[in-house]
Design a protein around this motif. Structure first.
Motif, PDB file in Angstrom:
ATOM      1  N   ALA A  84       0.846  -1.203   0.000  1.00 18.75           N
ATOM      2  CA  ALA A  84       0.000   0.000   0.000  1.00 18.75           C
ATOM      3  C   ALA A  84       0.878   1.248   0.000  1.00 18.75           C
ATOM      4  O   ALA A  84       0.990   1.942   1.014  1.00 18.75           O
ATOM      5  CB  ALA A  84      -0.923  -0.004   1.212  1.00 18.75           C
ATOM      6  N   PRO A  85       1.530   1.551  -1.113  1.00 18.40           N
ATOM      7  CA  PRO A  85       2.476   2.677  -1.128  1.00 18.40           C
ATOM      8  C   PRO A  85       1.828   4.025  -0.821  1.00 18.40           C
ATOM      9  O   PRO A  85       2.441   4.863  -0.177  1.00 18.40           O
ATOM     10  CB  PRO A  85       3.057   2.642  -2.540  1.00 18.40           C
ATOM     11  N   GLU A  86       0.593   4.228  -1.255  1.00 20.95           N
ATOM     12  CA  GLU A  86      -0.038   5.523  -1.011  1.00 20.95           C
ATOM     13  C   GLU A  86      -0.292   5.762   0.473  1.00 20.95           C
ATOM     14  O   GLU A  86      -0.329   6.898   0.922  1.00 20.95           O
ATOM     15  CB  GLU A  86      -1.341   5.661  -1.814  1.00 20.95           C
ATOM     16  N   ARG A  87      -0.436   4.711   1.242  1.00 14.77           N
ATOM     17  CA  ARG A  87      -0.636   4.843   2.688  1.00 14.77           C
ATOM     18  C   ARG A  87       0.699   4.892   3.436  1.00 14.77           C
ATOM     19  O   ARG A  87       0.765   5.424   4.536  1.00 14.77           O
ATOM     20  CB  ARG A  87      -1.441   3.672   3.231  1.00 14.77           C
ATOM     21  N   MET A  88       1.726   4.323   2.867  1.00 16.34           N
ATOM     22  CA  MET A  88       2.996   4.187   3.570  1.00 16.34           C
ATOM     23  C   MET A  88       3.965   5.335   3.305  1.00 16.34           C
ATOM     24  O   MET A  88       5.002   5.411   3.954  1.00 16.34           O
ATOM     25  CB  MET A  88       3.667   2.871   3.167  1.00 16.34           C
ATOM     26  N   TYR A  89       3.654   6.218   2.367  1.00 17.77           N
ATOM     27  CA  TYR A  89       4.574   7.308   2.077  1.00 17.77           C
ATOM     28  C   TYR A  89       4.889   8.134   3.320  1.00 17.77           C
ATOM     29  O   TYR A  89       5.998   8.588   3.507  1.00 17.77           O
ATOM     30  CB  TYR A  89       3.991   8.244   1.019  1.00 17.77           C
ATOM     31  N   GLY A  90       3.907   8.317   4.185  1.00 18.57           N
ATOM     32  CA  GLY A  90       4.120   9.108   5.390  1.00 18.57           C
ATOM     33  C   GLY A  90       5.134   8.485   6.335  1.00 18.57           C
ATOM     34  O   GLY A  90       5.761   9.185   7.128  1.00 18.57           O
ATOM     35  N   LEU A  91       5.317   7.187   6.263  1.00 17.30           N
ATOM     36  CA  LEU A  91       6.282   6.511   7.132  1.00 17.30           C
ATOM     37  C   LEU A  91       7.702   6.566   6.591  1.00 17.30           C
ATOM     38  O   LEU A  91       8.611   6.010   7.199  1.00 17.30           O
ATOM     39  CB  LEU A  91       5.862   5.065   7.360  1.00 17.30           C
ATOM     40  N   SER A  92       7.911   7.228   5.466  1.00 11.79           N
ATOM     41  CA  SER A  92       9.262   7.375   4.936  1.00 11.79           C
ATOM     42  C   SER A  92      10.136   8.148   5.916  1.00 11.79           C
ATOM     43  O   SER A  92      11.318   7.842   6.085  1.00 11.79           O
ATOM     44  CB  SER A  92       9.240   8.101   3.596  1.00 11.79           C
ATOM     45  N   TRP A  93       9.550   9.138   6.561  1.00 12.93           N
ATOM     46  CA  TRP A  93      10.312   9.910   7.542  1.00 12.93           C
ATOM     47  C   TRP A  93      10.611   9.074   8.778  1.00 12.93           C
ATOM     48  O   TRP A  93      11.669   9.211   9.391  1.00 12.93           O
ATOM     49  CB  TRP A  93       9.569  11.194   7.910  1.00 12.93           C
ATOM     50  N   ALA A  94       9.694   8.197   9.153  1.00 14.69           N
ATOM     51  CA  ALA A  94       9.960   7.289  10.270  1.00 14.69           C
ATOM     52  C   ALA A  94      11.100   6.337   9.908  1.00 14.69           C
ATOM     53  O   ALA A  94      11.910   5.969  10.767  1.00 14.69           O
ATOM     54  CB  ALA A  94       8.701   6.505  10.622  1.00 14.69           C
TER      55      ALA A  94
END
Length: 146
Positions: A84-94
């Motif tokens: 689910a890349p569209e949901r996981m983009y926000g976790l790139s900073w994590a």
């Protein structure tokens, strides 16, 4: 004799064709990070098994557990980027934060680590930061503009 070979019908008359096209476009639009999925998963796999590769299981038991857990977490992030890349983009900073933690962890979690353990965690952490920044940059580039 009966024709038993399946024939393809024209889908343009399907009642849900516009919804299917929109969904397909959304799925393809979120795959900008697809080239990063594999390296992130391999990094997580290596991080999880690195204590056994570098043979510091007896000298640094706390770091063994730490690297195993962090490797599994990185691998799960990679699977999330794939699924689910569209949901996981926000976790790139994590993911970047996890890389920074991997760099400083030998001194915080470990008990007077040797040079091999330090270099291993610095390389894994630096790669995690770089891949996380790449994912975050891709996410920023492909984010919808208001």
């Amino acid at each position: 004799m009966a024709n038993v070979s399946p024939t393809r019908g024209d889908i343009t008359a399907h009642p849900d064709v516009s919804e299917m096209r929109d969904r397909y476009a959304r799925m393809l639009g979120g795959r900008d990070v697809a080239l990063v999925d594999g390296p992130v998963f391999l990094l997580g796999l290596y991080c999880a098994v690195s204590p056994w590769i570098l043979h510091y299981t007896t000298s640094q038991p706390a770091l063994v557990t730490h690297n195993l857990i962090m490797g599994i977490a990185i691998g799960l992030l990679a699977l999330g980027f794939t699924r689910a890349p569209e949901r996981m983009y926000g976790l790139s900073w994590a993911f970047c934060a996890m890389g920074v933690w991997m760099i400083i962890a030998p001194w915080i979690v470990g008990d007077s680590p040797d040079a091999g353990v330090i270099v291993n965690n610095i390389i894994v952490g630096a790669l995690a930061v770089c891949l996380g920044l790449l994912c975050a940059g891709t996410a920023a580039k492909s984010a919808p503009r208001p």
